[in-house]
Design a protein around this motif. Structure first.
Motif, short mmCIF file in Angstrom:
data_model
loop_
_atom_site.label_atom_id
_atom_site.label_comp_id
_atom_site.label_asym_id
_atom_site.label_seq_id
_atom_site.Cartn_x
_atom_site.Cartn_y
_atom_site.Cartn_z
N GLU A 27 68.10 14.30 35.58
CA GLU A 27 67.38 15.15 34.62
C GLU A 27 67.07 16.52 35.20
O GLU A 27 67.23 17.54 34.56
CB GLU A 27 66.06 14.48 34.21
N ARG A 28 66.61 16.50 36.46
CA ARG A 28 66.22 17.76 37.11
C ARG A 28 67.40 18.71 37.26
O ARG A 28 67.24 19.92 37.29
CB ARG A 28 65.60 17.50 38.48
N LYS A 29 68.60 18.15 37.40
CA LYS A 29 69.80 18.97 37.56
C LYS A 29 70.17 19.66 36.25
O LYS A 29 70.98 20.60 36.24
CB LYS A 29 70.94 18.07 38.05
N GLY A 30 69.58 19.20 35.15
CA GLY A 30 69.91 19.81 33.86
C GLY A 30 70.90 18.99 33.06
O GLY A 30 71.38 19.44 32.02
N LEU A 31 71.23 17.81 33.56
CA LEU A 31 72.12 16.93 32.79
C LEU A 31 71.32 16.27 31.68
O LEU A 31 70.16 15.88 31.89
CB LEU A 31 72.74 15.87 33.72
N LYS A 32 71.94 16.14 30.52
CA LYS A 32 71.22 15.59 29.36
C LYS A 32 71.61 14.13 29.16
O LYS A 32 72.80 13.80 29.08
CB LYS A 32 71.59 16.42 28.12
N ILE A 33 70.59 13.28 29.09
CA ILE A 33 70.85 11.86 28.82
C ILE A 33 70.95 11.70 27.31
O ILE A 33 70.00 11.95 26.58
CB ILE A 33 69.71 10.99 29.38
N VAL A 34 72.13 11.30 26.85
CA VAL A 34 72.31 11.14 25.39
C VAL A 34 72.42 9.67 24.98
O VAL A 34 72.47 9.35 23.80
CB VAL A 34 73.53 11.95 24.87
N GLY A 35 72.43 8.79 25.97
CA GLY A 35 72.43 7.35 25.69
C GLY A 35 71.94 6.62 26.92
O GLY A 35 72.24 7.04 28.04
N MET A 36 71.12 5.59 26.70
CA MET A 36 70.60 4.88 27.87
C MET A 36 70.16 3.49 27.45
O MET A 36 69.46 3.32 26.47
CB MET A 36 69.40 5.64 28.45
N LYS A 37 70.62 2.47 28.18
CA LYS A 37 70.09 1.13 27.94
C LYS A 37 70.17 0.28 29.20
O LYS A 37 71.04 0.47 30.04
CB LYS A 37 70.79 0.44 26.76
N MET A 38 69.21 -0.66 29.27
CA MET A 38 69.20 -1.60 30.39
C MET A 38 69.82 -2.89 29.87
O MET A 38 69.38 -3.44 28.86
CB MET A 38 67.77 -1.85 30.83
N ILE A 39 70.86 -3.34 30.57
CA ILE A 39 71.59 -4.52 30.09
C ILE A 39 71.98 -5.43 31.26
O ILE A 39 72.02 -5.01 32.41
CB ILE A 39 72.91 -4.12 29.35
N GLN A 40 72.25 -6.66 30.89
CA GLN A 40 72.91 -7.57 31.83
C GLN A 40 74.40 -7.46 31.50
O GLN A 40 74.81 -7.79 30.39
CB GLN A 40 72.39 -9.00 31.59
N ARG A 142 68.07 20.14 24.68
CA ARG A 142 67.05 20.30 25.72
C ARG A 142 66.61 21.74 25.73
O ARG A 142 67.41 22.65 25.48
CB ARG A 142 67.64 19.91 27.08
N LEU A 143 65.34 21.99 26.05
CA LEU A 143 64.82 23.36 26.02
C LEU A 143 65.53 24.26 27.02
O LEU A 143 65.68 25.45 26.79
CB LEU A 143 63.31 23.35 26.33
N ASP A 144 65.97 23.69 28.14
CA ASP A 144 66.61 24.51 29.18
C ASP A 144 68.14 24.55 29.05
O ASP A 144 68.83 25.02 29.93
CB ASP A 144 66.22 23.99 30.57
N GLU A 145 68.63 24.05 27.92
CA GLU A 145 70.07 23.89 27.77
C GLU A 145 70.86 25.20 27.97
O GLU A 145 71.91 25.20 28.61
CB GLU A 145 70.36 23.34 26.36
N SER A 146 70.32 26.31 27.45
CA SER A 146 71.07 27.56 27.52
C SER A 146 71.09 28.14 28.94
O SER A 146 71.83 29.06 29.24
CB SER A 146 70.47 28.58 26.55
N TRP A 147 70.26 27.58 29.84
CA TRP A 147 70.24 28.08 31.22
C TRP A 147 71.29 27.39 32.09
O TRP A 147 71.58 27.85 33.19
CB TRP A 147 68.87 27.85 31.87
N VAL A 148 71.79 26.28 31.59
CA VAL A 148 72.75 25.51 32.39
C VAL A 148 74.15 25.98 32.04
O VAL A 148 74.59 25.87 30.91
CB VAL A 148 72.62 23.99 32.09
N CYS A 149 74.87 26.57 33.00
CA CYS A 149 76.23 27.03 32.72
C CYS A 149 77.07 27.03 33.99
O CYS A 149 76.58 26.66 35.05
CB CYS A 149 76.20 28.43 32.10
#
Ligand SMILES: Nc1nc2c(ncn2[C@@H]2O[C@H](COP(=O)(O)OP(=O)(O)O)[C@@H](O)[C@H]2O)c(=O)[nH]1
Ligand SMILES: [Mg+2]
Length: 149
Positions: A27-40, A142-149
């Motif tokens: 997250e700190r790197k600016g990568l956006k999590i668009v899907g996440m689940k905990m599974i077996q 994400r609010l910082d999306e335009s800063w990541v390039c």
């Protein structure tokens, strides 16, 4: 170019309580999590994820390790997400992974190496489809999306 990639927090990290630490780094790197689940993960999913390693001597061990506890599967979006994620996770072998990378800082061995990330855009697409439907990958800014390039 904005890409999507697949990542998986492996069982060793889950049982060591490192889920938050790893997600925070992404997250700190600016990568956006668009899907996440905990599974077996099922045997079928493990087979498909690691199909290129089917003939390797460690394949059985790998599948049994990956099914030994839950995992967290992630769909990640960002500028050059595939190669950026590979650099963040570091080399496969814990002894060779550079400090500052997830594996360099947190992993214990070549097999229990904390996290998986797709190694090419083609594999990212294939691996995402094993764990996520199109509608499970969410759209938001994400609010910082335009800063990541
Ligand atoms: N037990 C065992 N597992 C291995 C070995 N080499 C690789 N693995 C596991 O198999 C996964 C896939 O290998 P690979 O695609 O080469 O590495 P990665 O793309 O950096 O994850 C690794 O992340 C390890 O968890 C090995 O020699 N022994
Ligand atoms: Mg690989």
């Amino acid at each position: 170019m904005i890409e999507r990639t697949f990542a998986m927090i492996k069982p060793d990290s889950v049982v060591r309580g490192l889920i938050g630490e790893i997600i925070q780094r992404l997250e700190r790197k600016g990568l956006k999590i668009v899907g996440m689940k905990m599974i077996q993960i099922s045997e079928g999913q493990a087979d498909r994820l690691y199909e290129v390693h089917k003939e390797k001597p460690f394949f059985k061990e790998l599948v049994s390790f990956i099914r030994s506890a839950p995992v967290v599967v992630l769909a990640i979006e960002g500028e050059s997400a595939v190669s950026v994620m590979r650099r963040i996770i570091g080399a496969t072998d814990s002894k060779e992974a550079m400090p500052g990378t997830v594996r360099g800082d947190l992993s214990c061995s070549k097999s229990m190496n904390a996290i998986h990330a797709s190694d090419s855009p083609e594999n990212a697409k294939r691996e995402l489809s094993i764990f996520f439907t199109e509608s499970e990958m969410l759209r938001y800014s994400r609010l910082d999306e335009s800063w990541v390039c």
